[in-house]
Design an enzyme around this catalytic site. Structure first.
Site, mmCIF file in Angstrom:
data_model
loop_
_atom_site.group_PDB
_atom_site.id
_atom_site.type_symbol
_atom_site.label_atom_id
_atom_site.label_comp_id
_atom_site.label_asym_id
_atom_site.label_seq_id
_atom_site.Cartn_x
_atom_site.Cartn_y
_atom_site.Cartn_z
ATOM 1 C CD GLN A 113 -5.146 6.742 -0.947
ATOM 2 O OE1 GLN A 113 -4.645 6.501 0.136
ATOM 3 N NE2 GLN A 113 -6.179 7.564 -1.077
ATOM 4 C CG HIS A 114 -3.585 10.884 -4.078
ATOM 5 N ND1 HIS A 114 -4.869 11.180 -3.670
ATOM 6 C CD2 HIS A 114 -2.853 10.738 -2.941
ATOM 7 C CE1 HIS A 114 -4.905 11.236 -2.347
ATOM 8 N NE2 HIS A 114 -3.709 10.948 -1.877
ATOM 9 C CG ASP A 147 -1.144 3.249 -1.184
ATOM 10 O OD1 ASP A 147 -2.075 4.014 -0.869
ATOM 11 O OD2 ASP A 147 -0.003 3.671 -1.493
#
Length: 472
Positions: free
Chosen positions: A71-72, A240
């Site tokens: 992520q991110h 994820d």
């Protein structure tokens, strides 16, 4: 037999699993390493995906593919679709001050929680975009679109056809998409970057992201030697943690604690959450529901570091830990080895407390490392405010027998460890099978045997950790 593929493009590696769409039975799999660091050229992910696909025997017989990824991560593209600069990963903390500034500018944590369900910290995409605008203004000006790692990989598999797309789960980790309203907050994006670049269209859980189209783009098929046939459907993909929830079969009422590069505690919920303290991220999941989640920077690497200090392998570290007394004789490890996200202490370091002649042994240090990591995750678990009957323990760190046996004493409840597997890749594969099936809910796959661990609660461990934690 109809086959589906699931991809897990994580911080450290890329995993590919090929499974039977109906039963979930594993047919074959592959893996390839990612480079170290907190900023990475996305082409490294593409190369690793090709290597992992090769190991898995290709995709020519696969009907659908799902991609899950860390992520991110900030992937900036220019007007021609080329990457502007190396992607900043979730664990890059240089954007800590940018996050603090954004929080203050909107009026504090409660304002952010109300706006997007989460309070930005250094890991969030919105914080990284503010850092980019402040420190690399030329790169910011060249940025025509912004996407996430899973968006970019799905787009590459589609032969760069159209614009990147994303899903609710991964979009909810950007800091400029609201799970409660299902829409982007472009005002927050503009406040961070100074402009509003093109953003991926947010797909629903059962929407397709197109088809594998590598043949039409010679640049895209520059990896691997195993056969890959165009035409496989592309699932929306996800982050994820959302994929892990799918892969492990989490249901409402469970709390999942994942011990990987990062540590997470999360639960499937029917309603969005908004924690004004910022401890709980109010994410969406990959099924149309929600995924309140607490994330820590420090997890399995705490065990790696302790093993390295002692000059032993992880198995031996576990043996030493189990041979030492509960509570490690008062030795406490506060495991903020890479700074920390929860609590938000990006510049923190790890520490040992209670070191005496008696506790200066390999066993005491091993036990303190395991207990410190678990206490840190138990704090994350507590922040969710839930009282589940059981905790599902997953991730690489959950393979340690010491972690499994000590966790129930720290968490104060039974721990269930599903059969070891690539839960994130499995969740992506399950999402691909869902796309094929067209049903209201994801297909039910029979899981392998799980192990249940119980132990008498040992609250003194948490109490000593709580005393040591503020001391740094």
């Amino acid at each position: 037999m109809t086959l589906v593929a699931g991809v897990d493009s994580s911080t450290q590696s890329c995993k590919v699993v090929i499974r039977d769409a109906e039963t979930g039975a594993l047919v074959r799999q592959g893996r390839a390493a990612h480079p170290d660091g907190t900023e990475v050229d996305p082409e490294a992910w593409w190369t690793a995906l090709g290597e992992a696909v090769d190991q898995a025997g290709g995709l020519d017989d696969v009907a659908a593919v799902g991609v899950a990824a860390q992520q991110h991560g900030m992937v900036c593209l220019d007007e021609s679709g080329q990457v502007v600069r190396d992607a900043l990963l979730w664990n890059d903390t240089r954007s800590a001050q940018a996050a603090a500034d954004l929080v203050a500018e909107l009026g504090g944590p409660a304002a952010w929680a109300a706006a997007v369900g989460s309070v930005p910290v250094a890991s969030f995409t919105v914080s990284k975009l503010r850092w980019l605008a402040e420190h690399e203004p030329d790169s910011a000006r060249r940025t025509a679109s912004v996407c996430l790692p899973h968006d970019w990989l799905t787009w590459r598999l589609a032969g760069r056809s159209g614009a990147p797309v994303t899903d609710r789960g991964d979009a909810s980790g950007t800091g400029y998409w609201s799970p409660a309203t299902g829409s982007y907050r472009t005002d927050l994006l503009k406040a961070a970057l100074g402009s509003v670049p093109q953003l991926p269209r947010v797909l629903g859980p059962r929407d397709g992201a197109g088809e594998v189209r590598l043949a039409r783009d010679p640049r895209a098929r520059a990896w691997g030697s195993a056969p890959v046939q165009d035409g496989a459907l592309l699932a929306p993909g996800t982050g994820d943690n959302m994929a892990a929830a799918l892969g492990v079969g989490a249901r409402p009422g469970d709390v999942v604690v994942s011990i990987g590069t990062s540590g997470t505690a999360f639960a499937v919920a029917e309603a969005p959450s908004a924690d004004p303290s910022g401890a709980v991220a109010g994410f969406a999941d990959a099924t149309g529901r929600f995924l309140p989640l607490v994330c820590t920077l420090n997890a399995a690497r705490v065990l790696d570091a302790a093993a390295r200090m002692l000059g032993v392998g992880l198995d031996r570290l576990g043996e030493l830990a189990l041979a030492a007394p509960p509570g490690a004789g008062g030795l406490v490890c506060v495991p903020y080895l890479e700074g920390e996200r929860t609590p938000n202490l990006p510049d923190a370091t790890g520490s040992l407390h209670g070191l005496t002649l008696e506790t200066s042994t390999p066993g005491h240090l091993a036990r303190a490392a395991v207990e410190g990591m678990l206490c840190h995750l138990a704090d994350a678990f507590d922040a969710l405010g839930l009282d589940p009957a059981r905790v599902l323990l997953v991730g690489g760190g959950a393979r340690s027998e010491a972690v499994r046996r000590i966790a129930p004493a720290v968490f104060g409840r039974p721990v269930v460890v599903p059969e070891p597997g690539e839960y994130v890749a499995d969740g992506a594969a399950r999402q691909a099978a869902w796309l094929l099936g067209g049903t209201d809910e994801p297909p039910v796959w029979e899981g392998g045997a799980s192990a249940r661990y119980e132990a008498d609660p040992f609250p003194e461990i948490r109490a000593r950790y709580a005393e040591a934690r503020p001391l740094g």
